[in-house]
Every structure is written in C-alpha cells, then in structure tokens.
Scaffold this motif. Sequence first.
Motif, PDB file in Angstrom:
ATOM      1  N   TYR A 240      50.251 -67.066  31.077  1.00 27.43           N
ATOM      2  CA  TYR A 240      49.196 -66.123  30.751  1.00 27.43           C
ATOM      3  C   TYR A 240      49.683 -64.902  29.963  1.00 27.43           C
TER       4      TYR A 240
ATOM      5  N   SER B  47      47.915 -66.639  42.348  1.00 30.94           N
ATOM      6  CA  SER B  47      48.809 -67.780  42.176  1.00 30.94           C
ATOM      7  C   SER B  47      50.221 -67.356  42.555  1.00 30.94           C
TER       8      SER B  47
ATOM      9  N   THR C 198      36.086 -60.884  43.061  1.00 25.50           N
ATOM     10  CA  THR C 198      36.917 -62.083  43.040  1.00 25.50           C
ATOM     11  C   THR C 198      38.064 -61.909  42.050  1.00 25.50           C
TER      12      THR C 198
ATOM     13  N   GLY D 207      44.273 -69.616  43.526  1.00 19.08           N
ATOM     14  CA  GLY D 207      42.849 -69.677  43.225  1.00 19.08           C
ATOM     15  C   GLY D 207      42.157 -68.353  43.515  1.00 19.08           C
ATOM     16  N   LYS D 208      40.871 -68.436  43.802  1.00 15.56           N
ATOM     17  CA  LYS D 208      40.048 -67.237  43.956  1.00 15.56           C
ATOM     18  C   LYS D 208      40.268 -66.574  45.318  1.00 15.56           C
TER      19      LYS D 208
ATOM     20  N   TRP E 280      41.970 -63.811  40.721  1.00 10.21           N
ATOM     21  CA  TRP E 280      42.668 -65.093  40.646  1.00 10.21           C
ATOM     22  C   TRP E 280      44.106 -64.922  41.103  1.00 10.21           C
TER      23      TRP E 280
ATOM     24  N   ASP F 205      36.995 -75.196  27.655  1.00  7.28           N
ATOM     25  CA  ASP F 205      36.269 -76.019  28.621  1.00  7.28           C
ATOM     26  C   ASP F 205      35.287 -76.886  27.852  1.00  7.28           C
TER      27      ASP F 205
ATOM     28  N   VAL G 211      42.862 -63.266  33.516  1.00  5.75           N
ATOM     29  CA  VAL G 211      42.133 -64.524  33.433  1.00  5.75           C
ATOM     30  C   VAL G 211      40.647 -64.286  33.679  1.00  5.75           C
ATOM     31  N   VAL G 212      39.823 -65.165  33.125  1.00  6.80           N
ATOM     32  CA  VAL G 212      38.374 -64.968  33.210  1.00  6.80           C
ATOM     33  C   VAL G 212      37.865 -65.085  34.641  1.00  6.80           C
ATOM     34  N   HIS G 213      38.636 -65.749  35.513  1.00  4.90           N
ATOM     35  CA  HIS G 213      38.204 -65.912  36.905  1.00  4.90           C
ATOM     36  C   HIS G 213      38.265 -64.596  37.678  1.00  4.90           C
ATOM     37  N   SER G 214      39.026 -63.620  37.178  1.00  4.75           N
ATOM     38  CA  SER G 214      39.167 -62.342  37.875  1.00  4.75           C
ATOM     39  C   SER G 214      38.034 -61.408  37.458  1.00  4.75           C
ATOM     40  N   ILE G 215      37.057 -61.263  38.339  1.00  4.34           N
ATOM     41  CA  ILE G 215      35.912 -60.396  38.054  1.00  4.34           C
ATOM     42  C   ILE G 215      36.364 -58.938  38.177  1.00  4.34           C
TER      43      ILE G 215
END
Length: 523
Positions: free
Chosen positions: A19, A134, A130, A109-110, A132, A482, A176-180
């Motif tokens: 990343y 790892s 939320t 993960g979340k 991300w 995606d 990362v986009v998963h981290s709001i």
Amino acid sequence: MFEALNRQMIVILDFGSQYSELIARRIRETSVYSEVVSYRTTAAQLRQIAPKGIILSGGPNSVYDDQAPACDPEIWELGIPVLGVCYGMQLMVKQLGGQVERASRGEYGKASLLIDDPTDLLTNVENTATMWMSHGDSVTQLPGGFKTLAHTTNTPCAAIADDQRHFYGVQFHPEVVHSIGGQALIRNFVYHICGCEPTWTTAAFVDEAIREVRAKVGDKRVLLALSGGVDSSTLAFLLHQAIGDQLTCMFIDQGFMRKYEPERLVKLFQEQFHIPVVYVNARERFLAQVVGITDPEEKRRRIGHEFIQVFEEESNRLGPFDYLAQGTLYPDVIESANTNIDPKTGERVAVKIKSHHNVGGLPPNLRFKLVEPLRKLFKDEVREVGRSLGLPDEIVRRHPFPGPGLAIRIIGEITPERLDILRDADLIVRQEINRSETYHQLWQAFAVLLPVRSVGVMGDQRTYAYPIVLRLVSSEDGMTADWSRVPYELLETISNRIVNEVPGVNRVVYDITSKPPGTIEWE
C-alpha cells in the motif's frame, strides 16, 4: 522531483508494503506532493530534501525478525513530524524505547476504531469508524511521552501520539478505501500537523514540467510515440506547448489497435489539434514478430523491441532525434518493478508483475535519451493535466489501453483471424457501454479472446467456436480494481450482439475477478 514543489512535500519511507504507493496517492488527493523512497534513505538525505512530514509505511516483517528493515534512528532528531502506519508504527515504538510483541490474536480485515482522544490526528474521525487492520504484532508498552488515541477490541494501542515531538502511529491502514475516515486522518496529518499548503495543483505541475522539459531538451529534437490514449495525447499537448516544432509525433500502427482507431487518431491530431503526426504502417512487421508466440512476457518483449526498432529506423529517415518522449506513469513503473523486502536479508527485491512495453521492454542500448514528464503521475492526475491543456473530453476520459494493444487481449497465439474476431467483439462492447451511458462509470471495459473452442448450437447446427470474455472493471487509479456490477440487461445485449454478429464466436462469459488477486488485463 520538482524543486519548487518539494517545500510542501511528504516523504513515504517504503518498508515493502503493498500500500506504500497508495499512501502517496491519498496524500496527493489533499493537493500536497508526495513520493515513495527507500527505507534506507538517511536522516542526512531527508534533511536535504526538507519534507514537511515523513510517513513510515507498513511492511510484511515483524520488527523483531532477524535483519528486519529499519529506518535511520537519527530521523527522530530531525524535528519533522512522523506518522507510522502498521509496521511503521511498531518500528517507531521499538526504536523509541517501547515494546512490541506477538499478539495473542492477529487482527485482519475490518475493525471498529474506539476513540479515546478525538483531537489532532483523529479530528473529524467518527468514533467506531471502520478501519482496515492487517497485523500479527501489537504494541504492548508505549515509549515515554506517548499516549493512546484509540483502541479496538483486539488492539489496545490502535492509534498513538507524542504531541510534543509530533510523532504519531496507527496500527490500521488509513490509506485503503475500507478505512472509513482514513482520508480525514491523512488530511489532519498533512495540514494540521505538518502545516502543508495545497501547492500540488495541476497548474503548478504543468508550469514546472514545461520548465523542466525546456531545461533538459534545450534546442534538441524530440520524438514522441503517440498512441491516441490520454497519456500520450496529454504528453503531446504538454511537449508541443513546451518546445513547439522541436516535437515530432509518430504513430506506429502495429496492427493491434482497435477497429477504426488508427485512421481516426491521425485525422484528429492533424485536422483538429494541428499537431503534425507521422503515420507508419508496420502491421506486417509486428505480426511477424509474434507469430507462434504464446508467452505474454515474450509478446511484450518482442513488441517493445520491434517498437524501438521501428522508431530507430523512422527517426533516421526523418532526421536525427536526441530524445524519445514516453507517457510512462507511476503505476507503470510500480508494476514493472514492484519491490518488497526479503524477510531473510532485509534487502529490497524485485517482484515483477508484468513488464510494460514503455518501461520494461526497452533495450539496454537504446540510442534515445528518455523524456518522461508524466512518470510520477497517477492516471487521474494525467486526466486533470489533459483537461487543463485543452484536450477534448473524448480523449481525457478515454479508457486506458495497453501499449501492446489487442496482442495481450488475445490469449495465446496471435493470428489475423483472431485479431479480426476480437476487433469486432471489442467494438460491440464499446458501442453498447456508450449507448447505455455506462462508459464514464467504468475504469476499463473490453473483450478478451480465449484460445479454446466450445460447443454451441446456432440455427439447429452444431458450432465449435471461440469464447469471448467481457472485462468491465471499476477503479480509482488502476492499482486496485473491482469487477463492475453493470445491469444484467447490458451484459445480455452485449452477449447477444457478439454471438450474432461476430463470426467464430458462440459463447460470452463475464470476468468477476478483482485486482488483486487478478490483474485488469489478462496478459
């Protein structure tokens, strides 16, 4: 890279994270320039660069591995704000006297971020947002002067800070986009903690790039490989503005372009943009180079080699050129020589995903010197530059198209028959996504021809024909992607048209693989 802009620069020390470049991308979204450098960059070198902030990336190692990569400890004496991300945070803690241990439970993960101190780094980041995760190691004891800003159910120290020295760490990946709320955190670090101003703008880049090109090229002539895509077209406009008639654009038709594109490209540049283009029909030469070749890397190598050979010959015919201009982008460089840390030696090692003909396929004895002013830009940044230079929307928003063209969208051997089939199928894909007004919602949309045949039935007759793969993906910068959830009706229309209108095809399938683990292109 750009001296005038480096006063507002954030440097990312790369410890092998997948990343690291994404961190750079997120910082640039704040209109602040950022660049990834080796973790071996010394404090003295950083002092010369004089960045406004330093980010330590994540990485695959444990800080207690033998020969685990580490930054120069004198970095902590520079007086520059530092943000450690995942491994970077753990390394910060270890080097400053804290404790990191293998966690009883890893966290992947979340995870919900429970905020203990909502100031500074976590301003405007919502509690329970939320993030991300790892990691298998965790911080168990903070160094002196640090406090905990946030935790999760499994991680007592998910965000930490030493406000006095401006050292911060997060166990999660805000990039990362998963981290709001991750981008809000990055903005807090860049603006409020590092004191940066939004100087990384399109206008600033264009002005600086033009000055650099003029200083490098002088009164020499430049030859540009024009493909008609947003990268080479933007580069053509930029160079034409910088050096005018010293630029010669050459379009080499290697026979792997999409239907009708070569003719349209030359007409567009010469009649509408008034930029002369030398057209070279080299279809037979390129096809001869790849006859019987099935290995994708060998295809790319041969096409890249022939590309340069044609350039050499045509440049000699037109007159001597000192420079070859290329629309190489940051993701091209990253994918052609992606780097990681060897867990045993701590050394950076190359992990090549695929070579790009304009990066990895160049011969070592290349006669031209290279001019690559877009080399540090992401695709969407190039689009903004193109808009500022006056490129029409049809080019600025054109989907990326690989240098080797359809040669890497025909899996296996390339033949004239297969090229014709794929061109016709690809044209239908483009027509239908434009008709449905889906084109600009997608990063790329194209067809792939597989080198197998399957049984079908048409008009009560048994057929034995090729399958076509549809690849429609969504992405922000091409580094991750995606598969697109387009309406079934659109897929049905494309499938029906291809099967009915393209001879030699009796089956259409849809690729629903994300990147990673797959790549956008099939070869």
